[in-house]
Design an enzyme around this catalytic site. Structure first.
Site, PDB file in Angstrom:
ATOM      1  N   TYR A   1      26.687 -41.572  84.640  1.00 47.74           N
ATOM      2  CA  TYR A   1      27.986 -41.288  85.272  1.00 47.74           C
ATOM      3  C   TYR A   1      27.835 -40.178  86.319  1.00 47.74           C
ATOM      4  O   TYR A   1      28.705 -40.008  87.168  1.00 47.74           O
ATOM      5  CB  TYR A   1      29.029 -40.936  84.210  1.00 47.74           C
ATOM      6  CG  TYR A   1      30.454 -41.223  84.657  1.00 47.74           C
ATOM      7  CD1 TYR A   1      30.843 -42.503  85.027  1.00 47.74           C
ATOM      8  CD2 TYR A   1      31.389 -40.200  84.725  1.00 47.74           C
ATOM      9  CE1 TYR A   1      32.137 -42.759  85.449  1.00 47.74           C
ATOM     10  CE2 TYR A   1      32.695 -40.458  85.134  1.00 47.74           C
ATOM     11  CZ  TYR A   1      33.053 -41.736  85.495  1.00 47.74           C
ATOM     12  OH  TYR A   1      34.345 -41.998  85.910  1.00 47.74           O
TER      13      TYR A   1
ATOM     14  N   LYS B   1      35.613 -36.282  88.238  1.00 41.06           N
ATOM     15  CA  LYS B   1      36.736 -36.568  87.326  1.00 41.06           C
ATOM     16  C   LYS B   1      37.225 -35.265  86.680  1.00 41.06           C
ATOM     17  O   LYS B   1      38.430 -35.117  86.400  1.00 41.06           O
ATOM     18  CB  LYS B   1      36.333 -37.575  86.253  1.00 41.06           C
ATOM     19  CG  LYS B   1      36.083 -38.995  86.769  1.00 41.06           C
ATOM     20  CD  LYS B   1      37.326 -39.687  87.330  1.00 41.06           C
ATOM     21  CE  LYS B   1      37.114 -41.183  87.530  1.00 41.06           C
ATOM     22  NZ  LYS B   1      38.212 -41.812  88.296  1.00 41.06           N
TER      23      LYS B   1
ATOM     24  N   THR C   1      35.027 -53.778  84.810  1.00 36.34           N
ATOM     25  CA  THR C   1      35.767 -54.075  86.039  1.00 36.34           C
ATOM     26  C   THR C   1      34.752 -54.092  87.186  1.00 36.34           C
ATOM     27  O   THR C   1      33.569 -53.817  86.959  1.00 36.34           O
ATOM     28  CB  THR C   1      36.798 -52.969  86.334  1.00 36.34           C
ATOM     29  OG1 THR C   1      36.081 -51.733  86.474  1.00 36.34           O
ATOM     30  CG2 THR C   1      37.844 -52.832  85.239  1.00 36.34           C
TER      31      THR C   1
HETATM   32  P1  NAD Z   1      38.285 -51.639  90.272  1.00 33.53           P
HETATM   33  O1  NAD Z   1      37.002 -51.891  90.990  1.00 33.53           O
HETATM   34  O2  NAD Z   1      39.097 -52.799  89.891  1.00 33.53           O
HETATM   35  O3  NAD Z   1      39.194 -50.606  91.074  1.00 33.53           O
HETATM   36  C1  NAD Z   1      38.658 -49.585  91.885  1.00 33.53           C
HETATM   37  C2  NAD Z   1      39.520 -49.558  93.122  1.00 33.53           C
HETATM   38  O4  NAD Z   1      39.163 -48.451  93.965  1.00 33.53           O
HETATM   39  C3  NAD Z   1      39.354 -50.842  93.966  1.00 33.53           C
HETATM   40  O5  NAD Z   1      40.620 -51.470  94.095  1.00 33.53           O
HETATM   41  C4  NAD Z   1      38.876 -50.315  95.298  1.00 33.53           C
HETATM   42  O6  NAD Z   1      39.365 -51.070  96.394  1.00 33.53           O
HETATM   43  C5  NAD Z   1      39.458 -48.904  95.276  1.00 33.53           C
HETATM   44  N1  NAD Z   1      38.833 -48.030  96.284  1.00 33.53           N
HETATM   45  C6  NAD Z   1      37.558 -47.565  96.331  1.00 33.53           C
HETATM   46  N2  NAD Z   1      37.390 -46.870  97.477  1.00 33.53           N
HETATM   47  C7  NAD Z   1      38.581 -46.889  98.139  1.00 33.53           C
HETATM   48  C8  NAD Z   1      39.033 -46.382  99.381  1.00 33.53           C
HETATM   49  N3  NAD Z   1      38.212 -45.712 100.220  1.00 33.53           N
HETATM   50  N4  NAD Z   1      40.323 -46.576  99.742  1.00 33.53           N
HETATM   51  C9  NAD Z   1      41.176 -47.277  98.936  1.00 33.53           C
HETATM   52  N5  NAD Z   1      40.789 -47.814  97.755  1.00 33.53           N
HETATM   53  C10 NAD Z   1      39.509 -47.628  97.366  1.00 33.53           C
HETATM   54  O7  NAD Z   1      37.853 -50.771  88.963  1.00 33.53           O
HETATM   55  P2  NAD Z   1      38.727 -50.014  87.861  1.00 33.53           P
HETATM   56  O8  NAD Z   1      37.798 -49.833  86.710  1.00 33.53           O
HETATM   57  O9  NAD Z   1      40.042 -50.669  87.687  1.00 33.53           O
HETATM   58  O10 NAD Z   1      38.913 -48.565  88.512  1.00 33.53           O
HETATM   59  C11 NAD Z   1      40.170 -47.944  88.698  1.00 33.53           C
HETATM   60  C12 NAD Z   1      40.095 -46.477  88.276  1.00 33.53           C
HETATM   61  O11 NAD Z   1      39.908 -46.425  86.868  1.00 33.53           O
HETATM   62  C13 NAD Z   1      38.964 -45.665  88.893  1.00 33.53           C
HETATM   63  O12 NAD Z   1      39.430 -44.379  89.212  1.00 33.53           O
HETATM   64  C14 NAD Z   1      37.955 -45.580  87.749  1.00 33.53           C
HETATM   65  O13 NAD Z   1      37.109 -44.435  87.842  1.00 33.53           O
HETATM   66  C15 NAD Z   1      38.916 -45.473  86.583  1.00 33.53           C
HETATM   67  N6  NAD Z   1      38.336 -45.736  85.253  1.00 33.53           N
HETATM   68  C16 NAD Z   1      37.731 -46.916  84.991  1.00 33.53           C
HETATM   69  C17 NAD Z   1      37.188 -47.132  83.733  1.00 33.53           C
HETATM   70  C18 NAD Z   1      36.477 -48.407  83.406  1.00 33.53           C
HETATM   71  O14 NAD Z   1      35.739 -48.427  82.406  1.00 33.53           O
HETATM   72  N7  NAD Z   1      36.654 -49.469  84.160  1.00 33.53           N
HETATM   73  C19 NAD Z   1      37.279 -46.145  82.741  1.00 33.53           C
HETATM   74  C20 NAD Z   1      37.917 -44.947  83.036  1.00 33.53           C
HETATM   75  C21 NAD Z   1      38.447 -44.760  84.309  1.00 33.53           C
END
Ligand code: NAD
Length: 265
Positions: free
Chosen positions: A166, A173, A204
């Site tokens: 990570y 974060k 995802t």
């Molecule tokens: P995802 O890939 O579906 O979503 C990530 C999004 O970030 C995408 O829609 C992408 O277009 C957007 N993005 C990246 N750079 C960008 C930019 N310059 N401008 C606008 N949008 C931008 O994946 P996700 O897992 O749904 O991620 C969403 C959030 O959840 C993130 O912050 C991620 O760190 C967090 N998260 C995810 C998990 C997991 O296990 N999937 C766990 C904890 C937190």
């Protein structure tokens, strides 16, 4: 006499007449998509953003199915893009009641290498998209939220503990969770509540860039009190609740939705 189940009248739903912005929908596996679904189910009206023309292909049908009032391009790394999106929300909605920041970016080598090897440009790019954009979003939305509302971002346990692969994202974060506390303090007097939701690992598009992510899902499920990981719909339901009056006494927290995994050493 048997009673049939009835759906609540739309006007009685907790988010009836509430309007807001959902960022971060890349496809139907995105956490942001599940949040959008949950908010619409509670009666909320939404604007949905997509990052670029490649993701628009997947996002547009979802936005249409959810009846999104606006479907807008947002690349927070492009100067003026975020402010332009917020201005269009203002034109369409007048005022805004909630916003979801669900975006993150990090170069692959900065996730998987030693944090001390992160370049200045890599750190800046990750911090800008994944953390500072939340501050900018709040700043742009503040004038549109005269009645207060909820601003929510997505964090991860890597903010607090070292999670393999990570890397620098953990540092970012941590900054994001701290930003939530300071933003909650600054915006509290205006009735604007600020939260980080911290989901356990979910496969995802963004997560697929993390090495050995399947192993992380497996080990998390084994240690979690509920014996499993969570679904995007569980994250969606919690996040939608944070937009409702039911959460009116809360602000500034990082709230875990991870089947309890974070409490176990
Ligand atoms: P995802 O890939 O579906 O979503 C990530 C999004 O970030 C995408 O829609 C992408 O277009 C957007 N993005 C990246 N750079 C960008 C930019 N310059 N401008 C606008 N949008 C931008 O994946 P996700 O897992 O749904 O991620 C969403 C959030 O959840 C993130 O912050 C991620 O760190 C967090 N998260 C995810 C998990 C997991 O296990 N999937 C766990 C904890 C937190």
């Amino acid at each position: 006499m048997t009673m049939g189940t009835t759906s609540p009248t739309p006007a009685l739903l907790p988010l009836a007449c509430k309007k807001g912005l959902i960022t971060g929908v890349a496809n139907d596996k995105s956490i942001a998509y599940a949040v959008a679904k949950a908010i619409v189910a509670l009666g909320g009206e939404i604007a949905i953003t997509y990052q670029n023309d490649k993701t628009a292909r997947y996002t547009q049908p979802l936005a249409e199915a959810l009846g999104a009032k606006l479907f807008l391009k947002l690349d927070v790394a492009e100067p003026g893009s975020l402010e332009g999106v917020v201005a269009q929300c203002g034109d369409t909605f007048g005022t805004v009641d909630f916003a979801l920041h669900s975006m993150a970016f990090c170069n692959a080598q900065d996730l998987h290498g030693r944090v001390i090897d992160t370049t200045e440009s890599g750190f800046e790019a990750a911090m800008n998209v994944s953390c500072h954009s939340f501050l900018r979003l709040a700043k742009a939305l503040e004038p549109l939220m005269p009645q207060g509302g909820s601003l929510i971002t997505m964090s991860y346990l890597g903010a607090e503990r070292v999670v393999r692969n990570y890397g620098v994202m953990g540092i970012i974060k941590a900054a994001l969770e701290s930003a939530v506390r300071y933003m909650a303090y600054d915006l509290g007097p205006k009735g604007i509540r600020v939260f980080a939701v911290s989901p356990g690992p979910i496969m995802t598009r963004a997560a697929s860039g993390i090495a050995n992510f399947n192993n992380l899902i497996e080990s998390d499920a084994q240690k979690a009190p509920l014996g499993r990981t969570v679904t995007i719909d569980e994250v969606g339901a919690l996040t939608a609740f944070l937009c409702t009056p039911g959460s009116s006494g809360m602000t500034g927290q990082t709230i875990y939705v991870d089947a309890g995994a974070h409490i176990v050493a």
